[in-house]
Design a protein around this motif. Structure first.
Motif, short mmCIF file in Angstrom:
data_model
loop_
_atom_site.label_atom_id
_atom_site.label_comp_id
_atom_site.label_asym_id
_atom_site.label_seq_id
_atom_site.Cartn_x
_atom_site.Cartn_y
_atom_site.Cartn_z
N VAL A 11 -2.64 -3.39 -2.96
CA VAL A 11 -2.25 -4.30 -4.04
C VAL A 11 -1.72 -5.58 -3.42
N ARG A 35 -6.27 -5.65 -6.85
CA ARG A 35 -6.24 -4.24 -6.45
C ARG A 35 -7.56 -3.91 -5.74
N SER A 78 -10.88 2.96 0.08
CA SER A 78 -12.18 3.61 0.30
C SER A 78 -13.31 2.60 0.25
N SER A 79 -13.13 1.52 -0.52
CA SER A 79 -14.19 0.50 -0.58
C SER A 79 -14.32 -0.25 0.73
N ASP A 116 -7.43 8.03 -1.43
CA ASP A 116 -6.44 7.93 -2.50
C ASP A 116 -5.62 6.64 -2.46
N GLU A 117 -5.62 5.93 -1.34
CA GLU A 117 -4.77 4.76 -1.22
C GLU A 117 -5.41 3.54 -1.88
N GLU A 118 -4.54 2.65 -2.36
CA GLU A 118 -4.99 1.41 -3.00
C GLU A 118 -4.15 0.25 -2.48
N CYS A 123 -13.06 -5.59 -9.96
CA CYS A 123 -13.66 -4.29 -10.20
C CYS A 123 -15.08 -4.21 -9.65
N PRO A 182 -9.36 -0.69 -3.64
CA PRO A 182 -9.31 0.68 -3.09
C PRO A 182 -9.63 0.65 -1.60
N SER A 220 -18.34 2.33 -4.29
CA SER A 220 -18.44 3.73 -4.64
C SER A 220 -19.86 4.23 -4.56
N SER A 280 -15.12 -2.51 -6.19
CA SER A 280 -14.91 -1.07 -6.29
C SER A 280 -16.16 -0.37 -6.75
N ILE A 330 0.87 -1.17 0.00
CA ILE A 330 0.00 0.00 0.00
C ILE A 330 0.91 1.22 0.00
#
Length: 994
Positions: free
Chosen positions: A62, A86, A90-91, A58-60, A160, A88, A167, A163, A27
């Protein structure tokens, strides 16, 4: 800066393309690596990684899966990328409880190399956020109000999808935040349009807006300023206001501090109408009936802004409550520099009509910060203006000085809770202070004088000077023997010996000069050593803390420290009821693929194994900004609202590599030098040398005229360490006596002064540069090592005693149920049969689903075995996630079940042992489940659950831990039974529909 911890639990992989694999978790710039599992395409890692996240949006995250190659990479762990996931951050924040339950992720196919266009398999992850800025509740299970499917875990074929879903769920939160800012802007705009000058309305709006709690504790709380005040300040800036700042008042300085805030904002924060800071200060100091007048232009002049403030001062031991009036006047305000003179009159105090107290607030720009943020320098001075002479002048000044000192100590503490303090060393971008244990070395000249000021150099210098004077006083001798022109040989054995001694001394001095020059030319830092295994080793010695904050009414805390480096965590011991704890703990991080660059430190207040851990402060140590000498012994200032107000600090020691030390004693490369001291070894004749200490050994080395003396022994060899007071025999210097166990350290016997009647070697050391520092460090490391060994022995002995008692009583491996005082925490009638509910204890699919969704990782059970007639037994093991317990400790349980006498139900007894949590060796948690058929309905049962705690050792925390465990499991057991009920009813409905 407020930050959050991200916990990533890598469970297992499925259908991977390679059988030798490992996982990398990254991260931002921080990453960590799992262990390598071989010969398995469905590996089970069960490893946890921890990262600090500063910006959730903003962080992701991996997560990459690699094929291991034995013949590549510096550490033998580089390999081919098979796929990655990946996610996020925020998720995760948008998930229920800020936690993603065990979820299968399909690995993204790499675009290059041999795994292209192939199904790369899946990986099972659990991810959670924990920390400040999030209202994380640990009292709710995952999806408690939803129908839980019968699948083992939800599966995401496409990363995906997560994510996209998150959102959408997070949008309302963003709308609320943006709506608050929009509402404030609309109110401000309407006030400008309609010229709302109603002071009462502004006060109400101000208090309403300011009462909203901030999500970030370290940020400055903003309050809506008065527009008239701001406009007046701007008018002063536009006038001729270029005069010099006034001098400090003659009474002295009350406050001189740097803050990370612009001068204009600091001025508004302190002197704006209806300042919340002034209200909080008045409440803190007991000031009542505060009345603030409006800011007005003095005598119609547009260059002097003033206002009057009156209030009732709180009574003290010497003075009753009196009314005071302040006249606050701006002397300078140009947008960057502010000077405010406050004249305080208290006519009701004795001789109050003869003087006024004056305070001068000066706000000027502070030094430029490397982060680019503004800073301010606040200086508050005081003085007394006497209207007439009085014989009580000295008494008045003394009383005013004491009162102002106490008042502005409260002022400074409250201001520190709202604004970030900058130390004078922070202005030069030095984040941490060097401990007082280490002598400051400012220049090469000072280093040289300290390095060369020893017996070898001084004696060599004396001999050279002596010989030169002798040569000047003597006449040239005649050539004799084998001498010829240009060759002058010694004429006696005495001259030969003198020449030899002089040559040896000159050689020693030459070697010292060369060593010093090479050391100064090779400045650098080595923050880790390649260990014997696959990874880098970091060792941290946590010595002590000072001025730690408290979150309790007693004013004392129970602190422990959590260290995080490269995704790995280590936790210190808990110190009881103290704000100045003494830990003396040594914690090691090993097998890290990446060289350690940043160490995250956070101090918590312990309240129980299942508490939510109030943070008392945190810090971040960047190894790249410090030399190994600085890291060897340093004080770290803690950040955070509580820590800054208390000015909390920690003393850490990070051992640094010393190849000379390793070669000197022929030690392996993983042995670290923690500290070395100059001292004398006392034998028949004192011998000057250096005492070296590492995590495992104590060594001494001396080199006198080429005669080398060196030895070392282990910390475990030491039986006792004594400190003898100064005496005439020791030339006024205290002695440090190290006594070894009988038969230990025989290789070092040549360094011992004596051997006592019991055959124990005794070593005497004296003349340390700083005896207190040396003795404290040596005693701390010795106690740490011996205490750890002692604790292990005690635990092993207690376990053996318990097993013997259990065997003698012939009750299997569940000991002493009767010793725990049980209390009923759950009792309910359930619309399911006894047989259906007992599936919770059969190790099947239902049990694993419920436990995993209850926050248990790596849940493993053994089959039921018959231990005696009518009694079966099994064992469980799992790990709590961080929402159940902040420590995330391992759990082992032993269960016994037996049928009721009526034959229509069961009794299940359970003993739970917690591991890797504070005081885990002090107690065991007992449960008893009574499940019997209900007389009310055919397919119904009654379930009663009891809980108790048996104490193996006494502790001050006994009552607190008992309450914490009881409250946690009372709620947890209730929700688990409800979850079992929903699972069974949902499965029954599905079967009926089919």
């Amino acid at each position: 800066m407020v930050s959050t911890r991200l916990y990533v639990y890598v469970l297992q992989g499925q259908d991977l393309l390679a059988k030798d694999s490992y996982v990398k978790v990254q991260i931002g710039k921080h990453k960590s690596k799992s262990r390598i599992l071989k010969n398995n395409s469905n590996p089970v890692w069960n490893e946890e990684f921890v990262f600090r996240v500063h910006n959730i949006d903003d962080e992701e995250l991996v997560v990459s899966v690699f094929q291991h190659n034995d013949d590549s990479g510096l550490f033998g762990s580089s390999g081919e990328l098979m796929g990655r996931v990946r996610v996020p951050v925020s998720s995760i924040a948008a998930e229920d409880n800020h936690m993603l339950p065990p979820t299968w992720f399909s690995l993204e196919t790499p675009k290059t190399r041999k795994f292209t266009n192939k199904d790369c398999g899946k990986i099972l992850l659990t991810i959670s956020l924990h920390g400040k800025g999030h209202n994380l509740s640990s009292n709710h299970l995952l999806y408690p109000h939803s129908n839980v499917s019968s699948n083992e875990s939800k599966e995401l074929e496409d990363p995906c999808v997560l994510s996209h879903d998150v959102s959408c769920s997070k949008a309302p939160c963003l709308d609320v935040t943006e709506g608050n800012h929009l509402m404030k802007a609309m109110v401000s705009h309407l006030e400008k349009i309609f010229n709302k000058n109603d002071q009462g309305l502004k006060t109400e709006d101000s208090s309403e807006l300011s009462s909203t709690p901030s999500d970030y504790e370290d940020c400055v709380e903003e309050h809506p300023p008065s527009h008239n005040f701001e406009e007046a300040i701007k008018m002063m800036q536009s006038r001729e206001n270029e005069g010099d700042m006034p001098e400090n008042l003659q009474g002295g300085i009350l406050l001189d501090q740097l803050y990370q805030v612009s001068p204009c904002d600091l001025n508004t924060f302190l002197f704006a109408p209806d300042s919340q800071f002034r209200k909080d200060l008045a409440e803190l100091q007991g000031t009542k009936d505060v009345q603030e007048g409006p800011w007005e232009w003095k005598s119609g002049e547009m260059t002097c802004l003033t206002r009057a403030v009156s209030y009732m001062k709180a009574a003290t031991k010497l003075v009753k409550a009196v009314k005071a009036t302040e006249q606050q006047t701006y002397l300078k305000a140009n947008g960057q520099e502010f000077a405010i003179l406050v004249t305080v009159s208290t006519p009701d105090v004795p001789y109050g009509n003869t003087f006024n107290v004056q305070l001068l607030y000066k706000i000027i720009p502070g030094p430029e910060l490397s982060s680019g943020e503004d800073s301010s320098h606040l200086i508050i001075s005081w003085g007394i203006d006497f209207h007439q002479s009085t014989m009580m002048r000295g008494m008045i000044e003394g009383g005013a000085r004491q009162g102002l000192k106490e008042s502005f100590e409260q002022f400074a503490n409250l201001l520190a809770q709202n604004l970030k303090i900058l130390d004078s060393k922070d202005a030069s971008d030095k984040d941490h202070m060097l401990a007082t244990l280490q002598t400051e070395q400012q220049s090469d000249w000072e280093l040289a004088s300290e390095y060369f000021w020893n017996f070898t150099v001084v004696s060599a210098g004396f001999m050279i000077l002596y010989v030169i004077v002798h040569i000047l006083l003597c006449e040239p001798s005649k050539r004799q023997g084998l001498e010829f022109y240009g060759l002058d040989l010694p004429d006696s054995f005495g001259e030969l010996i003198s020449c030899g001694i002089l040559v040896i001394q000159l050689e020693q001095v030459f070697n010292m000069v060369g060593h010093f020059v090479r050391a100064r030319l090779r400045k650098g830092s080595d923050h880790g050593v390649k260990a014997q295994g696959d990874g880098w080793v970091l060792t941290v010695a946590l010595v002590e803390g000072v001025n730690l904050a408290s979150s309790e009414m007693t004013g004392l805390s129970d602190p422990y420290v959590v260290f995080t480096c490269n995704g790995k965590t280590r936790t210190s011991s808990v110190q009881l009821q103290t704000c100045d704890p003494q830990w003396h703990d040594i914690l090691e991080f090993d097998a890290m693929e990446e060289p350690p660059s940043v160490l995250d430190v956070e101090v918590f207040d312990f309240d129980g194994p299942f508490d939510q851990a109030t943070s008392l402060g945190h810090a971040e140590i960047n190894f790249l900004k410090h030399t190994s000498t600085e890291l060897a012994d340093m004080w770290v200032s803690l950040e955070g609202k509580l820590a800054q107000s208390a000015q909390s600090k920690l003393n850490l020691r990070s051992p640094h590599r010393n190849s000379t030390f390793q070669k000197l004693f022929a030690l392996p490369p993983e042995e670290f030098l923690i500290k070395d001291f100059t001292c004398y070894l006392k034998r028949k004749m004192p011998l000057q040398g250096r005492l070296f200490i590492s995590a495992r050994i104590v060594g001494f080395y001396a080199n006198l005229f080429g005669n080398k003396t060196k030895f070392f022994f282990l910390w475990e060899d030491i039986e006792d360490i004594q400190i003898l007071p100064p005496s005439l025999a020791t030339v006024g210097s205290p002695l440090l006596v190290i006594i070894l166990r009988k038969g230990r350290g025989l290789d070092a016997r040549h360094g011992a002064k004596s051997q006592d009647e019991e055959g124990r070697l005794r070593f005497y050391f004296q003349s340390f540069v700083s005896f207190n520092d040396a003795s404290r460090t040596i005693m701390a490391l010795w106690r740490t090592r011996t205490l750890t060994t002692y604790q292990k022995e005690q635990i092993a002995e207690e376990q053996e005693v318990q097993e013997e008692m259990s065997t003698a009583a012939d009750r299997g491996s569940v000991p002493n149920f009767e010793d725990a005082k049980m209390s009923k925490v759950y009792n309910a009638e359930l619309p399911i049969s006894v047989k259906a509910l007992m599936e919770m204890f059969d190790g099947g699919k239902l049990e694993h689903q419920v436990m995993e969704k209850s926050g248990c990782h790596n849940y493993v059970t053994t089959p039921w075995d018959l231990v005696k007639p009518g009694v079966c037994e099994r064992h469980l093991s799992y790990r709590f996630n961080r929402h159940v317990s902040i420590f995330g400790g391992e759990v082992t349980c032993t269960q016994q079940k037996s049928p009721l006498a009526s034959g229509e139900g069961w009794i299940v007894n359970e003993v739970m042992s917690l591991h890797d949590v504070p005081f885990d060796d002090h107690f065991r948690v007992h449960f008893r489940y009574e499940i019997e058929k209900s007389p009310l309905a055919h397919n119904a049962c009654k379930c009663a659950i009891y809980i108790g705690i048996s104490w193996l050792k006494s502790t001050k925390f006994q009552q607190r831990i008992t309450q914490n465990i009881t409250e946690k499991f009372t709620h947890r057991l209730k929700e688990m039974i409800e979850l079992v009920e929903r699972e069974i009813l949902f499965a029954t409905q599905q079967d009926a529909s089919v």
